[in-house]
Design a protein around this motif. Structure first.
Motif, PDB file in Angstrom:
ATOM      1  N   PRO A 159      31.631 -16.677  72.762  1.00 55.16           N
ATOM      2  CA  PRO A 159      31.921 -16.487  74.189  1.00 55.16           C
ATOM      3  C   PRO A 159      31.187 -17.502  75.063  1.00 55.16           C
ATOM      4  O   PRO A 159      30.182 -18.082  74.666  1.00 55.16           O
ATOM      5  CB  PRO A 159      31.392 -15.080  74.466  1.00 55.16           C
ATOM      6  N   TYR A 160      31.710 -17.692  76.255  1.00 58.84           N
ATOM      7  CA  TYR A 160      31.071 -18.552  77.249  1.00 58.84           C
ATOM      8  C   TYR A 160      30.017 -17.719  77.986  1.00 58.84           C
ATOM      9  O   TYR A 160      30.217 -17.299  79.125  1.00 58.84           O
ATOM     10  CB  TYR A 160      32.105 -19.073  78.243  1.00 58.84           C
ATOM     11  N   LYS A 161      28.898 -17.482  77.360  1.00 58.67           N
ATOM     12  CA  LYS A 161      27.870 -16.609  77.919  1.00 58.67           C
ATOM     13  C   LYS A 161      27.282 -17.156  79.221  1.00 58.67           C
ATOM     14  O   LYS A 161      27.042 -16.406  80.163  1.00 58.67           O
ATOM     15  CB  LYS A 161      26.748 -16.385  76.905  1.00 58.67           C
ATOM     16  N   LYS A 162      27.045 -18.452  79.280  1.00 56.03           N
ATOM     17  CA  LYS A 162      26.443 -19.027  80.482  1.00 56.03           C
ATOM     18  C   LYS A 162      27.410 -18.971  81.668  1.00 56.03           C
ATOM     19  O   LYS A 162      26.993 -18.740  82.794  1.00 56.03           O
ATOM     20  CB  LYS A 162      25.983 -20.466  80.235  1.00 56.03           C
ATOM     21  N   ILE A 163      28.684 -19.176  81.388  1.00 62.64           N
ATOM     22  CA  ILE A 163      29.661 -19.110  82.475  1.00 62.64           C
ATOM     23  C   ILE A 163      29.785 -17.673  82.963  1.00 62.64           C
ATOM     24  O   ILE A 163      29.811 -17.415  84.176  1.00 62.64           O
ATOM     25  CB  ILE A 163      31.026 -19.664  82.038  1.00 62.64           C
ATOM     26  N   LYS A 164      29.828 -16.731  82.030  1.00 64.48           N
ATOM     27  CA  LYS A 164      29.897 -15.321  82.416  1.00 64.48           C
ATOM     28  C   LYS A 164      28.686 -14.946  83.261  1.00 64.48           C
ATOM     29  O   LYS A 164      28.825 -14.285  84.297  1.00 64.48           O
ATOM     30  CB  LYS A 164      29.980 -14.437  81.173  1.00 64.48           C
TER      31      LYS A 164
END
Length: 94
Positions: free
Chosen positions: A14-19
């Motif tokens: 997942p795109y954790k930083k974007i989330k």
């Protein structure tokens, strides 16, 4: 390469930083969906790794419209176990 986590098949991490960025800046997935002309469910799948990746054009839009750092789209999140496997005891890699 797909993997399963919590009964969910992920195509990638997942795109954790974007989330996190979206939450910290009070930006909804619906706002993101409207900006990139996608359904909110498609944005959710992209963010959680169960759908496709963001395109370069989508990354540009999110960077321009919401200030999402472009680097967040290209960071490689290598699991700790794999990082340890990639480096030999001498630190030169395998």
């Amino acid at each position: 390469m797909a993997y399963i986590k919590n009964d969910c098949i992920r195509r990638r991490t997942p795109y954790k930083k974007i989330k996190a960025y979206l939450v910290e800046n009070d930006i909804s997935q619906r706002q993101v969906a409207e900006a990139i002309d996608r359904a909110p469910s498609a944005v959710n799948q992209k963010l959680n790794g169960t759908g496709g990746d963001f395109s370069l054009q989508e990354a540009r839009i999110l960077s321009r419209e919401f200030g999402v750092p472009r680097s967040y789209f290209f960071e490689i999140d290598v699991p700790k176990k794999e990082r340890n496997e990639m480096v030999s005891p001498t630190g030169t890699g395998t």
